[in-house]
Design an enzyme around this catalytic site. Structure first.
Site, PDB file in Angstrom:
ATOM      1  N   GLU A 138       0.689  -1.234  -0.022  1.00 58.32           N
ATOM      2  CA  GLU A 138      -0.096  -0.122   0.122  1.00 58.32           C
ATOM      3  C   GLU A 138       0.880   1.259   0.103  1.00 58.32           C
ATOM      4  OE1 GLU A 138      -2.529   0.781   3.236  1.00 58.32           O
ATOM      5  OE2 GLU A 138      -3.479   2.398   2.160  1.00 58.32           O
ATOM      6  N   GLU A 172       4.699   4.768   3.678  1.00 54.63           N
ATOM      7  CA  GLU A 172       4.316   5.971   4.147  1.00 54.63           C
ATOM      8  C   GLU A 172       5.508   7.103   4.367  1.00 54.63           C
ATOM      9  OE1 GLU A 172       1.338   7.782   4.799  1.00 54.63           O
ATOM     10  OE2 GLU A 172       2.818   9.452   5.112  1.00 54.63           O
ATOM     11  N   THR A 182     -10.751   1.690   4.843  1.00 55.26           N
ATOM     12  CA  THR A 182      -9.215   2.260   5.462  1.00 55.26           C
ATOM     13  C   THR A 182      -9.859   3.644   6.397  1.00 55.26           C
ATOM     14  OG1 THR A 182      -9.237   4.345   3.879  1.00 55.26           O
ATOM     15  CG2 THR A 182      -8.494   2.243   2.936  1.00 55.26           C
ATOM     16  N   GLU A 183      -8.749   4.079   7.007  1.00 54.38           N
ATOM     17  CA  GLU A 183      -9.536   5.197   8.200  1.00 54.38           C
ATOM     18  C   GLU A 183     -10.154   6.329   7.213  1.00 54.38           C
ATOM     19  OE1 GLU A 183      -5.498   4.926   8.983  1.00 54.38           O
ATOM     20  OE2 GLU A 183      -5.760   4.137  11.083  1.00 54.38           O
ATOM     21  N   TYR A 184      -9.502   6.854   6.391  1.00 51.01           N
ATOM     22  CA  TYR A 184     -10.252   7.792   5.234  1.00 51.01           C
ATOM     23  C   TYR A 184     -11.515   7.397   4.954  1.00 51.01           C
ATOM     24  CZ  TYR A 184      -6.787  11.455   5.568  1.00 51.01           C
ATOM     25  OH  TYR A 184      -5.872  12.411   6.209  1.00 51.01           O
ATOM     26  N   LYS A 219      -4.439  21.337  -8.093  1.00 49.07           N
ATOM     27  CA  LYS A 219      -3.857  22.185  -8.741  1.00 49.07           C
ATOM     28  C   LYS A 219      -3.457  21.554 -10.171  1.00 49.07           C
ATOM     29  CE  LYS A 219      -3.218  26.046  -6.009  1.00 49.07           C
ATOM     30  NZ  LYS A 219      -2.630  26.303  -4.590  1.00 49.07           N
ATOM     31  N   ASP A 253      -3.809  11.712  -1.814  1.00 48.95           N
ATOM     32  CA  ASP A 253      -3.678  13.167  -1.826  1.00 48.95           C
ATOM     33  C   ASP A 253      -4.233  13.523  -3.263  1.00 48.95           C
ATOM     34  OD1 ASP A 253      -3.029  13.026   0.751  1.00 48.95           O
ATOM     35  OD2 ASP A 253      -1.041  13.340   0.403  1.00 48.95           O
TER      36      ASP A 253
HETATM   37  N1  SAM Z   1      -4.299   5.387   2.856  1.00 57.73           N
HETATM   38  C1  SAM Z   1      -4.767   5.770   4.082  1.00 57.73           C
HETATM   39  C2  SAM Z   1      -6.309   5.732   4.223  1.00 57.73           C
HETATM   40  O1  SAM Z   1      -7.120   5.636   3.312  1.00 57.73           O
HETATM   41  O2  SAM Z   1      -6.780   6.048   5.438  1.00 57.73           O
HETATM   42  C3  SAM Z   1      -4.187   7.430   4.182  1.00 57.73           C
HETATM   43  C4  SAM Z   1      -4.740   8.460   3.202  1.00 57.73           C
HETATM   44  S1  SAM Z   1      -3.979  10.008   3.434  1.00 57.73           S
HETATM   45  C5  SAM Z   1      -5.019  10.910   2.520  1.00 57.73           C
HETATM   46  C6  SAM Z   1      -2.616   9.992   2.153  1.00 57.73           C
HETATM   47  C7  SAM Z   1      -1.464   9.161   2.693  1.00 57.73           C
HETATM   48  O3  SAM Z   1      -0.369   9.137   1.636  1.00 57.73           O
HETATM   49  C8  SAM Z   1      -0.621  10.263   3.733  1.00 57.73           C
HETATM   50  O4  SAM Z   1      -0.270   9.668   5.055  1.00 57.73           O
HETATM   51  C9  SAM Z   1       0.488  10.797   2.887  1.00 57.73           C
HETATM   52  O5  SAM Z   1       1.564  11.188   3.594  1.00 57.73           O
HETATM   53  C10 SAM Z   1       0.786   9.782   1.863  1.00 57.73           C
HETATM   54  N2  SAM Z   1       1.480  10.013   0.775  1.00 57.73           N
HETATM   55  C11 SAM Z   1       1.201  11.058   0.139  1.00 57.73           C
HETATM   56  N3  SAM Z   1       2.158  11.237  -1.062  1.00 57.73           N
HETATM   57  C12 SAM Z   1       3.056   9.876  -0.951  1.00 57.73           C
HETATM   58  C13 SAM Z   1       4.229   9.722  -1.563  1.00 57.73           C
HETATM   59  N4  SAM Z   1       4.599  10.216  -2.757  1.00 57.73           N
HETATM   60  N5  SAM Z   1       4.860   8.631  -1.125  1.00 57.73           N
HETATM   61  C14 SAM Z   1       4.404   8.173   0.144  1.00 57.73           C
HETATM   62  N6  SAM Z   1       3.476   8.383   1.006  1.00 57.73           N
HETATM   63  C15 SAM Z   1       2.574   9.443   0.370  1.00 57.73           C
END
Ligand code: SAM
Length: 226
Positions: free
Chosen positions: A43, A68, A192-194, A121, A117
């Site tokens: 993941e 992460e 997932t948490e989100y 933009k 994320d």
């Molecule tokens: N997957 C989890 C959920 O669904 O609950 C967390 C979602 S959270 C919005 C997105 C996570 O992806 C964040 O913790 C962020 O730090 C991580 N993330 C974003 N871009 C990333 C990257 N390029 N490499 C590793 N992690 C990344």
């Protein structure tokens, strides 16, 4: 995800047996890192890791790696793991841009992207984890029959992703704009948490499952070496 500097997070990660500290050293040898060889699923952007750890408990015959980039976020996952360890999970504190240095061709059987994320933009489109920039990287280490599963509640990001997968020659096996009301796609779904947070607000959850392009596709298209 709101980021706070969590005191002690980096130190805890540095000494945790659940985090692989020089992951490039394991490239091509990930099976040896786990107690038993098994298909490898990862993941990317796992946040606090709830999804990954639940998947690992449900599927002991699969190995999982959670990636992460922020230590303060990964630290929360580590705390969970310490409370209820599962043998088939490791974590990496890494940015997704580095994954080609970490996984060898065909080494990963499935990639999960959950609530990535959105980078709304246009000028940041390349940073989206479903952009062609990342798809081209994933293709290099996903197995020939490997799948990518992506969930989000963000419709513009989902639409963008559908286009990117098509443009890059990935085969869209299934997609839905309302996962929780799609009995077939929702079967065995691990939240997932989100996902829990956004679906509680009434947001429909979107999901796609895609298969990586067939080998030799670039050569067939006359793009080799370009
Ligand atoms: N997957 C989890 C959920 O669904 O609950 C967390 C979602 S959270 C919005 C997105 C996570 O992806 C964040 O913790 C962020 O730090 C991580 N993330 C974003 N871009 C990333 C990257 N390029 N490499 C590793 N992690 C990344």
């Amino acid at each position: 995800m709101r980021l706070r500097n969590v005191k002690g997070a980096q130190e805890a990660i540095d000494k945790s047996p659940y985090v692989i500290h020089s992951p490039a050293d394991w490239k091509g040898k990930w099976q040896e890192a786990f107690p038993s060889p098994a298909p490898l699923q990862i993941e990317i952007g796992m946040g606090k890791g709830r999804f990954l750890m639940e998947m690992a408990a449900l599927h002991p015959d699969t190995n999982y790696i959670g990636i992460e980039r922020y230590s303060s976020v990964l630290y929360r996952g580590l705390q969970k793991m310490e409370e209820e360890p599962v043998p088939n999970v490791f974590f990496l504190c890494e940015d997704a841009t580095n994954l080609e240095e970490i996984f060898a061709p065909e080494e990963v059987d499935r990639i999960f992207l959950n609530f990535s994320d959105p980078w709304p933009k246009d000028r940041h489109a390349k940073r989206r984890l479903t952009s062609r920039f990342f798809l081209q990287k994933y293709e290099k280490f996903l197995s020939q029959d490997g799948l990518l599963e992506f969930k989000t509640d963000n419709t513009p990001l989902f639409d963008f992703s559908l286009e990117e997968f098509k443009e890059e020659g990935w085969q869209l096996l299934a997609f839905t704009y309302d996962l929780h009301h799609d009995s077939e796609m929702n079967r065995g779904n691990v939240m997932t948490e989100y996902e829990e947070r956004f679906s509680a607000k009434g947001n429909p959850i979107h999901k796609l499952v895609a298969k990586r392009p067939a080998e030799g596709r670039q050569e067939e298209n006359g793009q080799a070496g370009s």
